[in-house]
Design an enzyme around this catalytic site. Structure first.
Site, PDB file in Angstrom:
ATOM      1  N   GLY A  45       0.835  -1.199   0.000  1.00  0.00           N
ATOM      2  CA  GLY A  45       0.000   0.000   0.000  1.00  0.00           C
ATOM      3  C   GLY A  45       0.863   1.239   0.000  1.00  0.00           C
ATOM      4  N   GLN A  50       3.163  10.041   1.209  1.00  0.00           N
ATOM      5  CA  GLN A  50       4.459   9.365   1.340  1.00  0.00           C
ATOM      6  C   GLN A  50       5.416   9.773   0.213  1.00  0.00           C
ATOM      7  OE1 GLN A  50       2.421   5.341   2.011  1.00  0.00           O
ATOM      8  NE2 GLN A  50       4.312   5.106   3.181  1.00  0.00           N
ATOM      9  N   CYS A  92       5.645  -0.329   7.326  1.00  0.00           N
ATOM     10  CA  CYS A  92       5.313   0.806   6.464  1.00  0.00           C
ATOM     11  C   CYS A  92       6.558   1.177   5.671  1.00  0.00           C
ATOM     12  CB  CYS A  92       4.871   1.984   7.328  1.00  0.00           C
ATOM     13  SG  CYS A  92       4.483   3.476   6.399  1.00  0.00           S
ATOM     14  N   LEU A  93       6.380   1.496   4.397  1.00  0.00           N
ATOM     15  CA  LEU A  93       7.531   1.877   3.574  1.00  0.00           C
ATOM     16  C   LEU A  93       8.179   3.161   4.097  1.00  0.00           C
ATOM     17  CD1 LEU A  93       6.120   1.070   0.018  1.00  0.00           C
ATOM     18  CD2 LEU A  93       7.762  -0.264   1.352  1.00  0.00           C
ATOM     19  N   HIS A 134      -4.646   1.733   7.527  1.00  0.00           N
ATOM     20  CA  HIS A 134      -3.260   2.205   7.564  1.00  0.00           C
ATOM     21  C   HIS A 134      -3.052   3.333   6.539  1.00  0.00           C
ATOM     22  CE1 HIS A 134       1.248   1.267   7.807  1.00  0.00           C
ATOM     23  NE2 HIS A 134       1.143   2.067   6.769  1.00  0.00           N
ATOM     24  N   GLU A 135      -3.539   3.106   5.308  1.00  0.00           N
ATOM     25  CA  GLU A 135      -3.307   4.102   4.245  1.00  0.00           C
ATOM     26  C   GLU A 135      -4.138   5.365   4.472  1.00  0.00           C
ATOM     27  OE1 GLU A 135      -0.765   3.640   2.542  1.00  0.00           O
ATOM     28  OE2 GLU A 135      -0.552   1.509   3.002  1.00  0.00           O
ATOM     29  N   HIS A 138      -2.487   7.705   6.789  1.00  0.00           N
ATOM     30  CA  HIS A 138      -1.430   8.540   6.181  1.00  0.00           C
ATOM     31  C   HIS A 138      -2.006   9.868   5.687  1.00  0.00           C
ATOM     32  CE1 HIS A 138       2.263   6.200   6.114  1.00  0.00           C
ATOM     33  NE2 HIS A 138       1.657   5.136   5.612  1.00  0.00           N
TER      34      HIS A 138
HETATM   35 NI    NI Z   1       2.432   3.185   5.557  1.00  0.00          NI
END
Ligand code: NI
Length: 168
Positions: A45, A50, A92-93, A134-135, A138
């Site tokens: 995701g 991000q 998470c990236l 989660h997304e 963000h």
């Molecule tokens: Ni994330």
């Protein structure tokens, strides 16, 4: 184009994103770049902030390694219903080399626009439900580590500071 994914503690990750008012070519290009960046990472995701773009756009692909890609594009996503409790490990990236269990809802109903501007509804459970939460977080400047207990978050912050010093 693969773009750089911002990482903790970059302050851009803490900013709230604005709703998309019109789905323009630049939004379509953003989604394309998001997908390329997510698949290259690889991750399941990614949210526009991000990449430093504060627009309410997320993408998710939870298909397995040996399955065809199944990309979800959700513009202005909203959780309209949530039930049950989940407590699964997340990463998470934007928070490399760290994972922790996070309290979430087990099932969510999400409404969003797709790239054509049509309203879509997803009844999500398990990994997909967690990915949506989660997304969407963000887009409000929230990282999964913000959900940790004070003690766990302090341990994480200490580890992150140490890693940053080692990189210097
Ligand atoms: Ni994330």
């Amino acid at each position: 184009m693969i773009r750089t994914i911002l990482t903790y503690p970059n302050p851009e990750l803490k900013k709230k994103s604005a709703p998309v008012t019109v789905i323009t070519d630049s939004i379509r290009e953003l989604v394309q770049d998001m997908a390329e960046s997510m698949y290259a990472a690889p991750g399941v995701g990614l949210a526009a902030p991000q990449l430093g773009i504060h627009q309410r756009v997320i993408i998710i692909d939870i298909s397995g390694k040996n399955e065809p890609p199944d990309l979800i594009v959700a513009i202005n996503p909203k959780i309209v219903h949530a039930e049950g409790d989940a407590y699964e490990e997340e990463g998470c990236l934007s928070v490399p080399d760290y994972a922790a269990n996070v309290k979430r809802r087990a099932r969510v109903t999400v409404k969003a626009l797709d790239l054509e501007g049509a309203e879509r509804t997803w009844q999500a459970e398990d990994l997909l439900a967690i990915a949506f939460q989660h997304e969407i977080d963000h887009l409000d400047g929230i990282l999964f580590v913000d959900h940790l207990s004070t003690l766990k978050r302090e341990l994480f912050q200490r580890k992150a500071r140490k890693a940053a010093e080692e990189r210097r």
